[in-house]
Design a protein around this motif. Structure first.
Motif, short mmCIF file in Angstrom:
data_model
loop_
_atom_site.label_atom_id
_atom_site.label_comp_id
_atom_site.label_asym_id
_atom_site.label_seq_id
_atom_site.Cartn_x
_atom_site.Cartn_y
_atom_site.Cartn_z
N ASP A 257 0.82 -1.21 0.00
CA ASP A 257 0.00 0.00 0.00
C ASP A 257 0.86 1.26 0.00
O ASP A 257 0.50 2.28 -0.61
CB ASP A 257 -0.94 0.01 1.21
CG ASP A 257 -2.10 -0.97 1.06
OD1 ASP A 257 -2.40 -1.36 -0.09
OD2 ASP A 257 -2.69 -1.36 2.09
N LYS A 258 1.99 1.21 0.70
CA LYS A 258 2.88 2.37 0.74
C LYS A 258 3.39 2.71 -0.65
O LYS A 258 3.59 3.88 -0.99
CB LYS A 258 4.05 2.11 1.66
CG LYS A 258 3.73 2.17 3.14
CD LYS A 258 5.01 2.02 3.95
CE LYS A 258 4.76 2.16 5.45
NZ LYS A 258 6.04 2.06 6.22
N ILE A 259 3.63 1.67 -1.47
CA ILE A 259 4.19 1.90 -2.81
C ILE A 259 3.08 2.24 -3.81
O ILE A 259 3.16 3.23 -4.55
CB ILE A 259 4.96 0.65 -3.31
CG1 ILE A 259 6.14 0.35 -2.38
CG2 ILE A 259 5.43 0.84 -4.74
CD1 ILE A 259 6.84 -0.98 -2.67
N VAL A 260 2.04 1.45 -3.83
CA VAL A 260 1.00 1.61 -4.85
C VAL A 260 0.07 2.79 -4.53
O VAL A 260 -0.41 3.49 -5.44
CB VAL A 260 0.18 0.30 -4.97
CG1 VAL A 260 -0.95 0.45 -5.99
CG2 VAL A 260 1.11 -0.85 -5.37
N ALA A 261 -0.22 2.99 -3.25
CA ALA A 261 -1.03 4.13 -2.80
C ALA A 261 -2.38 4.21 -3.50
O ALA A 261 -2.75 5.24 -4.09
CB ALA A 261 -0.25 5.43 -3.01
N VAL A 262 -3.13 3.12 -3.45
CA VAL A 262 -4.49 3.08 -3.99
C VAL A 262 -5.43 2.71 -2.86
O VAL A 262 -5.28 1.66 -2.23
CB VAL A 262 -4.61 2.05 -5.14
CG1 VAL A 262 -6.06 1.97 -5.61
CG2 VAL A 262 -3.71 2.44 -6.30
N ALA A 263 -6.39 3.55 -2.59
CA ALA A 263 -7.32 3.28 -1.49
C ALA A 263 -8.19 2.07 -1.80
O ALA A 263 -8.73 1.95 -2.91
CB ALA A 263 -8.20 4.50 -1.25
N ASN A 264 -8.31 1.17 -0.85
CA ASN A 264 -9.15 -0.03 -1.03
C ASN A 264 -9.39 -0.68 0.31
O ASN A 264 -8.70 -0.41 1.29
CB ASN A 264 -8.48 -1.02 -1.99
CG ASN A 264 -7.26 -1.69 -1.37
OD1 ASN A 264 -7.38 -2.73 -0.71
ND2 ASN A 264 -6.07 -1.07 -1.55
N ASP A 265 -10.38 -1.56 0.34
CA ASP A 265 -10.65 -2.38 1.52
C ASP A 265 -10.53 -3.85 1.13
O ASP A 265 -11.12 -4.28 0.13
CB ASP A 265 -12.06 -2.13 2.06
CG ASP A 265 -12.18 -0.75 2.70
OD1 ASP A 265 -11.27 -0.37 3.43
OD2 ASP A 265 -13.20 -0.08 2.43
N LEU A 266 -9.77 -4.61 1.91
CA LEU A 266 -9.65 -6.04 1.67
C LEU A 266 -10.86 -6.74 2.28
O LEU A 266 -11.05 -6.73 3.50
CB LEU A 266 -8.35 -6.58 2.31
CG LEU A 266 -8.10 -8.08 2.16
CD1 LEU A 266 -7.92 -8.48 0.71
CD2 LEU A 266 -6.87 -8.50 2.96
N ASN A 267 -11.70 -7.35 1.44
CA ASN A 267 -12.94 -7.97 1.91
C ASN A 267 -12.84 -9.48 2.12
O ASN A 267 -13.54 -10.04 2.95
CB ASN A 267 -14.08 -7.71 0.92
CG ASN A 267 -14.32 -6.23 0.70
OD1 ASN A 267 -14.26 -5.76 -0.42
ND2 ASN A 267 -14.57 -5.49 1.78
N GLU A 268 -12.01 -10.11 1.32
CA GLU A 268 -11.97 -11.58 1.38
C GLU A 268 -10.57 -12.08 1.06
O GLU A 268 -9.88 -11.53 0.20
CB GLU A 268 -12.97 -12.18 0.38
CG GLU A 268 -13.10 -13.69 0.45
CD GLU A 268 -14.12 -14.21 -0.55
OE1 GLU A 268 -13.88 -15.30 -1.10
OE2 GLU A 268 -15.15 -13.53 -0.76
#
Length: 506
Positions: free
Chosen positions: A438-449
């Protein structure tokens, strides 16, 4: 026309004497039906006096066999044994009583405590008694392989004159060398009066690993019946394996002047059936019926077999009911084998694409004993995910344990060839790896499964991870990744999902 060699199957008698291989009557009947399908000449169904179960087995097998084959019951040279066997065999249309006694110095002296003349007298009496009940009597000279040859000649001649229709020359302890055993058979043919009118049978054991060689040498020297078992089952190291004798005779019939009437396409089925019922596993490298009997893992062998099967196979697998040749993909497999298997799975590649697939295959093969079809499919899909990726995983390193804080260091490369490395902490190694990504890609998301499964069997199987992430707009993206290392698989899956999310935005 070559000589007919009768196949006498003793799986249900001598084979059952193998420790742990005991069978009940119903199981014996299942195997007997398979032996009948195979067209064996004689089924030795049991030792009737030994137990009510054996008596019933002989009786029931006699009933189902009909005219298909001879059904035989074993006895000692004892009146009661013979009488009980005769009773059990009343259901058989083609009954045979198999009676005899030990003939080696050790058996005469230590077990039977008989002189040679007394042994001959008992043998003659047993054969004559058996002939009162059936027309087909087989006399066995137990431990003939270690007997004095002159005495063996005398007792076999006496049994023939008493009415034996078959004389059985066993190497009960598997002691003989093949050429010495063959010489014994040849000598009996030359010296025993009347032997030309009876069947000469051999029953050899595998104590020195030469049971099949002993049997074949006996056939070469005049034997016309071989006593054997499915999978070589039997006392101690086992008996002559039926499948080995039958196929050796088939391959060398002209030089042996011999053939059998066995339906060889039933051999593999019979092997699996006996193994299943007895619980006696067949070793993978067992001749004819072993799992590896027609399997090839060496790249040189695979290339040869793919060009012409007989470069490395003397038997067509279909002839023994084994299906086809198996190309086992391992680190030793070459380009030809991999391309062939990929083609069978429906994949085609240019030479350049294939070279990349081959290198990925070697990376997996170096970590596994065997690469399966599911592994190959996973390799192809992983390559496809990487080839279209915005971000690719170059390296992942994790540190965790009690009481350490899980830490992950991730290195990614973007489409422009730029490399980025970040480190992060987490509640576990996978959480730490995802936070570093996440630090590198920096795309907001939620891990659901998050789910993981083994792609193939075995402890060294590839693990495939599937994740579902939800973007800020509510769209759900699925990512998959596979590797031998679950941390790597998990990281690849997460990156794959993020790549899909980013590509969709673009």
């Amino acid at each position: 026309m070559t000589r007919k060699i009768h196949i006498f199957d003793t799986t249900l008698r001598d084979g059952e004497q193998s420790p742990g291989a005991s069978m009940n009557t119903e199981e014996k009947l299942v195997i007997a039906r398979q032996l009948i399908r195979m067209n064996v000449d004689v089924i030795e169904a049991g030792f009737p006096i030994s137990s009510p179960g054996d008596f019933k087995s002989v009786e029931e097998i006699g009933r189902i066999a009909g005219d298909a084959c001879t059904v035989c019951g074993l006895t000692r040279a004892v009146d009661k044994d013979i009488e009980v066997a005769a009773e059990a065999l009343k259901t058989a249309k083609r009954p045979r009583i198999h009676t005899g006694l030990g003939v080696s110095p050790s058996h005469l002296r230590d077990k039977l405590r008989l002189t040679e003349d007394q042994a001959i007298e008992r043998a003659v009496h047993a054969v004559k008694l058996a002939r009162n009940f059936v027309d087909d009597v087989e006399f066995y000279a137990e431990d003939a392989g270690r007997a004095d040859q002159d005495f063996l000649v005398r007792i076999i001649e006496a049994a023939v004159k008493a009415g034996a229709t078959v004389v059985n020359i066993p190497d009960t302890t598997g002691y003989n060398m093949p050429w010495a055993f063959g010489a014994r058979i040849r000598d009996l043919r030359e010296r025993v009066d009347g032997i030309e009118d009876v069947t000469i049978s051999v029953h050899t054991h595998n104590d020195l690993g030469m049971a099949t060689a002993l049997a074949i040498e006996a056939v070469r020297n005049g034997a016309t019946q071989v006593e054997c078992t499915i999978n070589g089952l039997g006392e101690r190291a086992g008996n002559t394996a039926l499948e080995e004798v039958v196929m050796a005779i088939r391959m060398h019939g002209q030089e042996l002047d011999a053939h059998t009437d066995i339906v060889t396409q039933e051999l593999t089925r019979a092997s699996k059936l006996v193994s299943s019922i007895t619980g006696m596993t067949v070793q993978a490298n067992k001749a004819i019926v072993g799992a590896n009997a027609f399997a090839h893992s060496s790249g040189i062998h695979q290339d040869g077999v793919l060009k012409a099967r007989d470069t490395y196979e003397i038997i067509d697998p279909a002839d023994v009911g084994a299906g086809g040749s198996q190309i086992i993909l391992t680190a030793r497999s070459g380009h030809a084998a991999l391309r062939h298997r990929m083609s069978e799975l429906g994949f085609t590649f240019s030479d350049e694409e294939f070279e990349g697939i081959y290198q990925s295959f070697l990376e997996v093969a170096d970590k596994k004993k065997e690469v399966y079809d599911e592994d190959l499919e996973s390799i192809v899909h992983e390559r496809e995910r990487v080839s279209t990726a915005v971000w690719n995983l170059d390296a992942v390193q994790v540190s965790c344990g009690f009481p350490l804080t899980p830490t992950a260091t991730i290195t990614l490369t973007n489409m422009g060839g730029e490399t980025f490395t970040e480190c992060a902490y987490g509640t576990g190694p996978i959480d730490a790896a995802y936070k570093a990504v996440d630090k590198i890609v920096a795309v907001a998301n939620d891990l659901n499964e998050f789910s993981v499964k083994a792609v193939t069997r075995g402890i060294d199987a590839l693990g495939e991870v599937t994740v579902r992430v939800t973007a800020e707009n509510g769209e759900v993206y699925i990512g998959r990744g596979s590797d031998n290392d679950i941390i790597v698989s998990s990281t690849k899956a997460y990156i794959n999902a993020l790549n899909r999310l980013i590509s969709d935005r673009q």
